[in-house]
Scaffold this motif. Sequence first.
Motif, short mmCIF file in Angstrom:
data_model
loop_
_atom_site.label_atom_id
_atom_site.label_comp_id
_atom_site.label_asym_id
_atom_site.label_seq_id
_atom_site.Cartn_x
_atom_site.Cartn_y
_atom_site.Cartn_z
N GLU A 83 0.69 -0.91 -0.40
CA GLU A 83 0.31 0.13 -0.13
C GLU A 83 0.43 1.47 0.02
O GLU A 83 0.79 2.42 -0.22
CB GLU A 83 -1.07 0.08 1.31
CG GLU A 83 -1.85 0.87 1.25
CD GLU A 83 -3.12 0.78 2.41
OE1 GLU A 83 -3.56 2.06 2.89
OE2 GLU A 83 -2.71 0.28 3.36
N PHE A 86 1.88 2.21 -3.12
CA PHE A 86 0.23 2.83 -4.16
C PHE A 86 0.56 5.06 -3.83
O PHE A 86 0.20 5.48 -4.92
CB PHE A 86 -1.19 2.18 -3.51
CG PHE A 86 -1.87 2.73 -4.48
CD1 PHE A 86 -2.07 2.72 -5.77
CD2 PHE A 86 -2.86 3.49 -3.63
CE1 PHE A 86 -3.87 3.07 -6.60
CE2 PHE A 86 -4.14 4.00 -3.81
CZ PHE A 86 -4.35 3.61 -5.21
N GLU A 164 -10.20 6.97 -6.66
CA GLU A 164 -9.13 6.39 -6.27
C GLU A 164 -9.60 4.64 -6.36
O GLU A 164 -8.59 4.15 -6.12
CB GLU A 164 -9.13 6.76 -5.24
CG GLU A 164 -7.90 6.52 -4.20
CD GLU A 164 -8.03 7.29 -2.95
OE1 GLU A 164 -7.08 7.36 -2.78
OE2 GLU A 164 -8.77 8.06 -3.02
N GLU A 165 -10.99 4.31 -5.89
CA GLU A 165 -11.25 3.04 -5.93
C GLU A 165 -11.24 2.23 -7.17
O GLU A 165 -10.35 1.17 -6.90
CB GLU A 165 -12.63 2.54 -5.39
CG GLU A 165 -12.92 3.47 -4.01
CD GLU A 165 -15.00 3.13 -3.63
OE1 GLU A 165 -15.17 2.59 -4.52
OE2 GLU A 165 -14.87 3.72 -2.63
N GLU A 168 -7.48 1.60 -6.58
CA GLU A 168 -6.77 0.15 -5.93
C GLU A 168 -7.17 -0.64 -6.88
O GLU A 168 -6.12 -1.94 -6.40
CB GLU A 168 -7.37 0.54 -4.81
CG GLU A 168 -7.29 1.92 -4.14
CD GLU A 168 -8.10 2.09 -2.71
OE1 GLU A 168 -8.91 1.64 -2.92
OE2 GLU A 168 -7.53 3.15 -2.40
N TYR A 171 -4.02 -2.27 -9.10
CA TYR A 171 -3.25 -2.28 -8.16
C TYR A 171 -3.27 -3.67 -7.27
O TYR A 171 -1.94 -4.29 -7.33
CB TYR A 171 -3.33 -0.75 -7.91
CG TYR A 171 -1.15 -1.01 -6.98
CD1 TYR A 171 -0.07 -0.70 -7.20
CD2 TYR A 171 -1.27 -1.34 -5.53
CE1 TYR A 171 1.03 -1.24 -6.90
CE2 TYR A 171 -0.19 -0.92 -4.92
CZ TYR A 171 0.96 -1.05 -5.34
OH TYR A 171 1.97 -0.94 -4.59
N PHE A 172 -4.27 -3.38 -6.88
CA PHE A 172 -3.85 -5.22 -5.38
C PHE A 172 -4.03 -5.59 -6.42
O PHE A 172 -3.83 -7.01 -5.59
CB PHE A 172 -4.97 -4.10 -4.26
CG PHE A 172 -4.07 -3.26 -3.32
CD1 PHE A 172 -2.73 -3.36 -3.19
CD2 PHE A 172 -4.96 -2.08 -3.53
CE1 PHE A 172 -2.46 -2.26 -2.68
CE2 PHE A 172 -4.24 -1.15 -2.62
CZ PHE A 172 -3.08 -1.14 -1.98
#
Length: 255
Positions: A83, A86, A164-165, A168, A171-172
């Motif tokens: 995290e 990120f 942003e969500e 995320e 990315y994750f």
Amino acid sequence: MDTQFVFILIITCFYLATANDIEEADREDPHRDPSKCEVCKIFTIELQHEFDKSKDSKQVIDIGHQLDARGDRKKRVKYRTSEMRFIEATENVCEEVLKYSLHAERQGSRRFAKGMSETFKTLHGLVDKGVKVELGIPFEMWDQPSAEITVMKKYCEQLLENHEEDLEEWYFNQDETPLIKYLCQDRALGKDEVGCLAEEWTGRERVSGNEEELKTEEEEKKKKKKKSKKKKKKQLKGDNETENDSKHKHKHDDL
């Protein structure tokens, strides 16, 4: 036909034609505000660049403690999937936008690029030669971000906040979809707003007013290339003549 109706019809047609001309002129104005497509394109380019800086990192970081059969010990994760990575990437991305300049001589989204524009290179060159140049702003502010770049940074921050969500999730989940497609094409933009995503700067995309300038530049390049070929051919010919003279001399000495 009623005269009043005809008059209203003429006025309406004139208004629509004028509105279309204004809209077309706005689209061609290099100083117009950045579009949603341009903002998203540059945002994803810069964010991907931030991630690329650390994609091969072998760093392992401590993120707290966990209990297991062996007792309390530190919890460790790879930095490149953390995290922290990120957060660091997204924190810096919109600041990078301020390094862009408006290149008014270019078409479309290519008008936004890092580095000094050709216009300001020319102006700085004139100042270096002692020419007085008046732009209505102090010389020390010439290299500050323009109004268009400041607006782009603002839109960049809004884009980051609104998606942003989505970022995320990309990315994750280690989604391999290119970020520009994942965010811009599939989520942030409508189907009629993605036109700029495929635009790339090749050196030929100038505004119509500079077509003659580009043509001249191309002709100069061709002349230089032709001149270089002639020089090499002449040099090669000279080398061959020298070699032949040397062979002839050796032959004569042998006799």
